[in-house]
Design a protein around this motif. Structure first.
Motif, mmCIF file in Angstrom:
data_model
loop_
_atom_site.group_PDB
_atom_site.id
_atom_site.type_symbol
_atom_site.label_atom_id
_atom_site.label_comp_id
_atom_site.label_asym_id
_atom_site.label_seq_id
_atom_site.Cartn_x
_atom_site.Cartn_y
_atom_site.Cartn_z
ATOM 1 N N TYR A 60 41.968 45.703 45.771
ATOM 2 C CA TYR A 60 42.335 44.388 45.361
ATOM 3 C C TYR A 60 43.784 44.070 44.778
ATOM 4 O O TYR A 60 44.237 43.122 44.533
ATOM 5 C CB TYR A 60 41.299 43.768 44.171
ATOM 6 C CG TYR A 60 41.015 44.868 43.146
ATOM 7 C CD1 TYR A 60 40.036 45.586 43.293
ATOM 8 C CD2 TYR A 60 41.780 44.815 42.015
ATOM 9 C CE1 TYR A 60 39.713 46.739 42.475
ATOM 10 C CE2 TYR A 60 41.569 45.791 40.974
ATOM 11 C CZ TYR A 60 40.856 46.779 41.114
ATOM 12 O OH TYR A 60 40.504 47.670 40.166
ATOM 13 N N ALA A 99 50.514 49.732 32.575
ATOM 14 C CA ALA A 99 50.946 49.982 33.632
ATOM 15 C C ALA A 99 49.795 50.301 34.726
ATOM 16 O O ALA A 99 48.664 50.401 34.534
ATOM 17 C CB ALA A 99 51.746 51.445 33.263
ATOM 18 N N ARG A 151 39.599 47.981 32.273
ATOM 19 C CA ARG A 151 38.408 46.806 32.648
ATOM 20 C C ARG A 151 37.540 47.559 33.814
ATOM 21 O O ARG A 151 37.815 48.369 34.375
ATOM 22 C CB ARG A 151 39.043 45.653 33.637
ATOM 23 C CG ARG A 151 39.683 44.563 32.786
ATOM 24 C CD ARG A 151 40.006 43.484 33.888
ATOM 25 N NE ARG A 151 40.837 42.339 33.051
ATOM 26 C CZ ARG A 151 41.025 41.242 33.667
ATOM 27 N NH1 ARG A 151 40.735 41.227 35.096
ATOM 28 N NH2 ARG A 151 41.510 40.292 32.937
ATOM 29 N N GLU A 153 35.860 46.034 35.951
ATOM 30 C CA GLU A 153 36.001 45.214 37.139
ATOM 31 C C GLU A 153 34.719 44.427 37.702
ATOM 32 O O GLU A 153 34.802 43.418 37.978
ATOM 33 C CB GLU A 153 36.961 46.003 38.317
ATOM 34 C CG GLU A 153 38.079 46.734 38.050
ATOM 35 C CD GLU A 153 39.267 45.861 37.253
ATOM 36 O OE1 GLU A 153 39.155 44.853 37.144
ATOM 37 O OE2 GLU A 153 40.145 46.573 36.860
ATOM 38 N N ARG A 174 34.320 54.774 34.712
ATOM 39 C CA ARG A 174 35.076 53.919 33.669
ATOM 40 C C ARG A 174 34.040 53.665 32.419
ATOM 41 O O ARG A 174 34.408 53.522 31.505
ATOM 42 C CB ARG A 174 35.503 52.535 34.207
ATOM 43 C CG ARG A 174 36.733 52.702 35.072
ATOM 44 C CD ARG A 174 37.413 51.327 35.350
ATOM 45 N NE ARG A 174 38.872 51.865 36.005
ATOM 46 C CZ ARG A 174 39.931 50.989 35.984
ATOM 47 N NH1 ARG A 174 40.111 50.052 35.398
ATOM 48 N NH2 ARG A 174 41.049 51.650 36.604
ATOM 49 N N PRO A 223 39.910 35.052 37.229
ATOM 50 C CA PRO A 223 39.422 35.007 38.619
ATOM 51 C C PRO A 223 39.948 36.365 39.396
ATOM 52 O O PRO A 223 41.091 36.626 39.320
ATOM 53 C CB PRO A 223 39.984 33.704 38.864
ATOM 54 C CG PRO A 223 40.937 33.423 37.872
ATOM 55 C CD PRO A 223 40.831 34.217 36.700
ATOM 56 N N ILE A 225 42.080 36.889 42.258
ATOM 57 C CA ILE A 225 43.041 36.420 43.301
ATOM 58 C C ILE A 225 43.323 37.106 44.527
ATOM 59 O O ILE A 225 43.912 38.337 44.244
ATOM 60 C CB ILE A 225 44.311 36.120 42.364
ATOM 61 C CG1 ILE A 225 43.689 35.031 41.193
ATOM 62 C CG2 ILE A 225 45.270 35.191 43.220
ATOM 63 C CD1 ILE A 225 44.850 34.715 40.049
ATOM 64 N N ILE A 312 50.757 42.202 40.886
ATOM 65 C CA ILE A 312 49.179 42.405 41.257
ATOM 66 C C ILE A 312 48.549 41.547 42.108
ATOM 67 O O ILE A 312 47.772 41.848 43.058
ATOM 68 C CB ILE A 312 48.261 43.006 39.948
ATOM 69 C CG1 ILE A 312 48.331 41.512 39.014
ATOM 70 C CG2 ILE A 312 48.926 43.977 38.895
ATOM 71 C CD1 ILE A 312 47.614 41.689 37.650
HETATM 72 N N1 SAM Z 1 45.916 50.472 35.821
HETATM 73 C C1 SAM Z 1 45.362 49.683 34.522
HETATM 74 C C2 SAM Z 1 44.003 49.561 34.961
HETATM 75 O O1 SAM Z 1 43.646 50.017 36.078
HETATM 76 O O2 SAM Z 1 43.197 49.367 34.196
HETATM 77 C C3 SAM Z 1 46.061 48.669 34.263
HETATM 78 C C4 SAM Z 1 46.758 47.575 35.073
HETATM 79 S S1 SAM Z 1 45.787 46.631 36.243
HETATM 80 C C5 SAM Z 1 47.099 46.014 37.284
HETATM 81 C C6 SAM Z 1 45.224 45.533 35.367
HETATM 82 C C7 SAM Z 1 44.191 44.576 35.799
HETATM 83 O O3 SAM Z 1 44.623 43.668 36.899
HETATM 84 C C8 SAM Z 1 43.053 44.879 36.510
HETATM 85 O O4 SAM Z 1 42.111 45.688 35.660
HETATM 86 C C9 SAM Z 1 42.551 44.125 37.043
HETATM 87 O O5 SAM Z 1 41.319 43.455 36.576
HETATM 88 C C10 SAM Z 1 43.566 43.175 37.428
HETATM 89 N N2 SAM Z 1 43.852 42.645 38.761
HETATM 90 C C11 SAM Z 1 44.418 43.513 39.712
HETATM 91 N N3 SAM Z 1 44.314 42.834 40.964
HETATM 92 C C12 SAM Z 1 43.939 41.631 40.569
HETATM 93 C C13 SAM Z 1 43.582 40.387 41.627
HETATM 94 N N4 SAM Z 1 43.944 40.726 43.003
HETATM 95 N N5 SAM Z 1 42.905 39.523 40.966
HETATM 96 C C14 SAM Z 1 42.806 39.172 39.743
HETATM 97 N N6 SAM Z 1 43.070 40.239 39.057
HETATM 98 C C15 SAM Z 1 43.625 41.555 39.263
#
Ligand code: SAM
Length: 354
Positions: A60, A99, A151, A153, A174, A223, A225, A312
């Motif tokens: 995602y 990060a 998270r 997720e 997790r 949400p 996305i 992201i």
């Molecule tokens: N790498 C760390 C992790 O995985 O926990 C933190 C960075 S990660 C980019 C932060 C959050 O971005 C993720 O936990 C996820 O819930 C959110 N995220 C990533 N892709 C997303 C998407 N397509 N739509 C919404 N939230 C998203």
């Protein structure tokens, strides 16, 4: 029933509710629990996206290591500390260093930065760096890190496996890491995305129950996305087929429902009104989140050139705004709903009852 003890079935009914009068009751109840449990202050956490390198292939997420469309960066110690000075100047009580799961962020290097921040400021330090080994989490806690966000997720194991491939040598767990974080004495945060293809109302109700059972200090939800540059957003859905009537939509409305229900079952938690919510409703998504249970906002302090590469998902809110512009915009939005900006680190408050 609309209280802390509500059952998973009742939570699911509220997620599916269509009667507008009853939905208004949900908003009012969440707002009143928020007011009684955590007050009228909105805590601001300065979000610093310190690296967009990632070893993972989450289907995602735009940081997915196979996404060649991103220019990868890792901030230097000097750049991070300069942004931390800005956070102090703006009066925010916390720095959140987030990060991709980047092992170029070396354990001792980051420990040194945390020690420097704790020695020279009164900021709380929150980390959100993915599934790092226990030794890293221990070292950073010892260096002074206060909080960690990871998270889940989704708590639906089959769906999770589909969207979050393992690293070749280690299975992803997790829930286990959240337990370790608690044992190490971190304030522990988690959360889910709402509307992942294959996510059912029942599994989302279980997620909310899990936040309660885990007694999380922080719960961040937003949400899902679509990002067309990564497999899930490009239409490669691998999750088990579900009845379309059970699919959770990735809407603003459902996000408010989850925020509101989370506030009711986890009254003391710090709950952000997230950027993803502001992305799908730029006009007043953040304010509505704050009026339906949330009490935290995370203004982005990442230098704009890096921020654009921390993509992201596309179309992220506040992408081009300087940290300064973000600060004044948020202050005005918070004042417009009659709330005040919190002072100090804004840690979880423990209350006896409400
Ligand atoms: N790498 C760390 C992790 O995985 O926990 C933190 C960075 S990660 C980019 C932060 C959050 O971005 C993720 O936990 C996820 O819930 C959110 N995220 C990533 N892709 C997303 C998407 N397509 N739509 C919404 N939230 C998203």
């Amino acid at each position: 029933m609309l209280d802390q003890e509500m059952s998973i079935q009742e939570i699911e009914q509220w997620l599916r509710e269509t009667d507008q009068t009853r939905i208004s009751r949900l908003w009012n109840r969440a707002d009143s629990v928020r007011r009684q449990a955590v007050g009228n202050e909105v805590h601001l956490r300065g979000l610093l996206e310190i690296s967009n390198y990632c070893v993972r292939r989450c289907t995602y997420c735009g940081l997915n290591r196979n996404n060649s469309g991103l220019q990868r960066y890792r901030m230097t110690r000097e750049e991070i500390l300069a942004c931390v000075d800005q956070i102090v100047d703006y009066g925010y009580g916390t720095v959140v260093m987030q990060a991709g799961e980047d092992y170029g962020i070396e354990t001792e290097w980051l420990a040194g930065i945390i020690e420097q921040i704790k020695a020279s400021t009164s900021l709380a330090v929150t980390l959100s760096l993915g599934e790092r080994p226990l030794e890293d989490l221990k070292r950073w806690r010892q260096a002074g890190a206060d909080r960690y966000l990871l998270r889940l997720e989704t708590s639906d194991r089959a769906l999770y496996r589909c969207i979050h491939p393992n690293l070749s040598d280690q299975p992803s767990d997790r829930i286990k890491i959240l337990g370790q974080l608690k044992e190490l004495g971190y304030e522990t945060g988690s959360g889910v995305m709402i509307g992942i293809p294959g996510q059912t109302y029942q599994s989302l109700a279980r997620d909310i129950d899990l936040f309660r059972r885990f007694d999380l200090d922080m719960v961040g939800v937003g949400p899902y996305i679509e990002n067309p540059r990564v497999p899930l957003g490009a239409g490669q859905v691998c999750s088990p087929a579900i009845d379309p009537a059970d699919q959770v939509p990735n809407t603003e409305e459902l996000t408010y429902r989850v925020i509101a229900l989370t506030r009711i079952v986890c009254p003391e938690a710090n709950i952000p009104s997230t950027t993803a919510l502001a992305t799908i409703n730029r006009d007043d998504g953040r304010e509505k989140g704050l009026c339906r249970g949330a009490n935290v906002v995370m203004p982005n302090v990442t230098p704009v050139d890096y921020r654009k590469q921390y993509e992201i998902y596309p179309g992220k809110a506040c992408l081009h705004e300087t940290a300064e512009a973000c600060q004044s915009c948020l202050a005005a939005r918070i004042a417009s709903i009659g709330r005040s900006i919190g002072k100090g680190p804004g840690s979880r408050m423990h209350i006896n009852h409400i």
